[in-house]
Design an enzyme around this catalytic site. Structure first.
Site, PDB file in Angstrom:
ATOM      1  N   SER A 162     145.014  76.954  18.558  1.00 22.17           N
ATOM      2  CA  SER A 162     143.985  76.164  19.840  1.00 22.17           C
ATOM      3  C   SER A 162     142.657  77.102  19.734  1.00 22.17           C
ATOM      4  O   SER A 162     141.840  76.563  20.049  1.00 22.17           O
ATOM      5  CB  SER A 162     144.954  76.493  21.018  1.00 22.17           C
ATOM      6  OG  SER A 162     146.245  75.858  21.041  1.00 22.17           O
ATOM      7  N   ARG A 217     153.758  81.104  12.138  1.00 22.56           N
ATOM      8  CA  ARG A 217     152.908  80.643  10.938  1.00 22.56           C
ATOM      9  C   ARG A 217     152.741  81.366   9.898  1.00 22.56           C
ATOM     10  O   ARG A 217     152.898  81.137   8.699  1.00 22.56           O
ATOM     11  CB  ARG A 217     151.597  80.206  11.483  1.00 22.56           C
ATOM     12  CG  ARG A 217     151.460  78.944  12.435  1.00 22.56           C
ATOM     13  CD  ARG A 217     150.020  79.141  13.338  1.00 22.56           C
ATOM     14  NE  ARG A 217     150.119  80.307  14.009  1.00 22.56           N
ATOM     15  CZ  ARG A 217     149.145  80.415  15.086  1.00 22.56           C
ATOM     16  NH1 ARG A 217     148.303  79.500  15.195  1.00 22.56           N
ATOM     17  NH2 ARG A 217     149.339  81.529  15.744  1.00 22.56           N
ATOM     18  N   HIS A 219     151.637  72.293  17.551  1.00 28.56           N
ATOM     19  CA  HIS A 219     152.447  72.093  18.675  1.00 28.56           C
ATOM     20  C   HIS A 219     153.423  71.045  18.489  1.00 28.56           C
ATOM     21  O   HIS A 219     154.454  70.977  18.743  1.00 28.56           O
ATOM     22  CB  HIS A 219     151.739  72.164  19.985  1.00 28.56           C
ATOM     23  CG  HIS A 219     150.849  73.552  20.259  1.00 28.56           C
ATOM     24  ND1 HIS A 219     149.696  73.505  20.619  1.00 28.56           N
ATOM     25  CD2 HIS A 219     151.263  74.715  20.295  1.00 28.56           C
ATOM     26  CE1 HIS A 219     149.153  74.678  20.824  1.00 28.56           C
ATOM     27  NE2 HIS A 219     150.397  75.731  20.702  1.00 28.56           N
ATOM     28  N   LYS A 261     140.453  83.807  31.413  1.00 30.95           N
ATOM     29  CA  LYS A 261     139.214  83.529  32.050  1.00 30.95           C
ATOM     30  C   LYS A 261     138.612  82.304  31.183  1.00 30.95           C
ATOM     31  O   LYS A 261     137.855  81.553  31.515  1.00 30.95           O
ATOM     32  CB  LYS A 261     138.403  84.722  32.125  1.00 30.95           C
ATOM     33  CG  LYS A 261     138.517  85.706  33.124  1.00 30.95           C
ATOM     34  CD  LYS A 261     137.304  86.320  33.534  1.00 30.95           C
ATOM     35  CE  LYS A 261     137.919  87.507  34.414  1.00 30.95           C
ATOM     36  NZ  LYS A 261     138.205  88.788  33.673  1.00 30.95           N
TER      37      LYS A 261
HETATM   38  O1  PNS Z   1     150.647  79.768  23.153  1.00 26.95           O
HETATM   39  P1  PNS Z   1     150.369  81.111  23.298  1.00 26.95           P
HETATM   40  O2  PNS Z   1     149.604  81.822  24.114  1.00 26.95           O
HETATM   41  O3  PNS Z   1     151.035  81.915  21.999  1.00 26.95           O
HETATM   42  O4  PNS Z   1     151.803  81.406  24.418  1.00 26.95           O
HETATM   43  C1  PNS Z   1     152.133  83.018  24.854  1.00 26.95           C
HETATM   44  C2  PNS Z   1     153.306  82.873  26.117  1.00 26.95           C
HETATM   45  C3  PNS Z   1     153.068  81.851  27.090  1.00 26.95           C
HETATM   46  C4  PNS Z   1     154.627  82.469  25.244  1.00 26.95           C
HETATM   47  C5  PNS Z   1     153.374  84.476  26.367  1.00 26.95           C
HETATM   48  O5  PNS Z   1     152.000  84.682  26.770  1.00 26.95           O
HETATM   49  C6  PNS Z   1     154.450  84.430  27.601  1.00 26.95           C
HETATM   50  O6  PNS Z   1     155.568  84.282  27.589  1.00 26.95           O
HETATM   51  N1  PNS Z   1     153.570  84.818  29.016  1.00 26.95           N
HETATM   52  C7  PNS Z   1     154.458  84.789  30.041  1.00 26.95           C
HETATM   53  C8  PNS Z   1     154.420  86.412  30.520  1.00 26.95           C
HETATM   54  C9  PNS Z   1     155.399  87.095  29.819  1.00 26.95           C
HETATM   55  O7  PNS Z   1     156.675  86.789  30.343  1.00 26.95           O
HETATM   56  N2  PNS Z   1     155.023  88.227  29.227  1.00 26.95           N
HETATM   57  C10 PNS Z   1     156.236  89.140  28.468  1.00 26.95           C
HETATM   58  C11 PNS Z   1     156.518  88.602  27.072  1.00 26.95           C
HETATM   59  S1  PNS Z   1     157.283  90.050  26.403  1.00 26.95           S
END
Ligand code: PNS
Length: 165
Positions: A131, A93, A20, A44
């Site tokens: 992560s 990645r 990151h 959760k």
């Molecule tokens: O670090 P991550 O878990 O890969 O990040 C994922 C993230 C936060 C980018 C994605 O889950 C997100 O954008 N969530 C917000 C809800 C949303 O907009 N969902 C629709 C995406 S099409």
């Protein structure tokens, strides 16, 4: 400012990894203003609270002058609209990231065409890092010190006193 690139680098950051940090530093060289946006706790099995994740990010990237740390809930495109961001920055990645990320990018563009997604290729030394894997290593008593920055390692040691290194 015409053509000003206001980018959001969204993520769970549970916890932030070296991968990151690399993407954020590279993103900060491209964007005029980069908003690192934490998704507020929805899982959760989250290890760290939003406050803890935000504090760790501040310790790691607080020195970058054009980078801001914020958190959001709800749809990313709604947050982008509220923040007047024209770009979403995501790292890729491998092929499996590409599949998920291209789907999200297409859906986000359909919902809000004003926000364009830009992908950065992860640096070779971080392509195996996530992560989720860091959490697994730590909770099973392994040494994750090569994969996370020092402020994150410090917090992990506090949460898991038996952690190696
Ligand atoms: O670090 P991550 O878990 O890969 O990040 C994922 C993230 C936060 C980018 C994605 O889950 C997100 O954008 N969530 C917000 C809800 C949303 O907009 N969902 C629709 C995406 S099409």
């Amino acid at each position: 400012m015409p053509n000003s690139l206001v980018a959001i680098f969204p993520g769970s950051f549970d916890p932030p990894t070296n991968g990151h940090l690399d993407l954020i530093a590279r993103g900060a060289r491209i964007a005029n203003h980069l908003i690192v946006a934490l998704l507020q706790n929805t899982q959760k099995n989250a290890l760290f609270t939003t406050t803890e994740r935000s504090e760790m990010l501040k310790e790691c990237i607080g020195h970058l002058p054009n980078v801001e740390i914020d958190s959001f809930d709800g749809l990313l495109v709604d947050y982008a609209a509220r923040r007047n961001a024209n770009t979403i920055l995501r790292g890729i990645r491998n092929i499996s990231d590409y599949e998920t990320e291209s789907q999200m990018a297409l859906l986000n563009r359909r919902m809000r065409p004003e926000t364009e997604t830009i992908f950065l290729t992860a640096s070779a030394e971080h392509t195996f890092l996530s992560s989720r894997m860091v959490k697994e290593i730590i909770t099973l008593g392994g040494d994750a010190s090569a994969f996370v920055p020092e402020p994150v390692m410090r917090r992990l040691k506090t949460k898991f006193p038996t952690v190696k290194r």
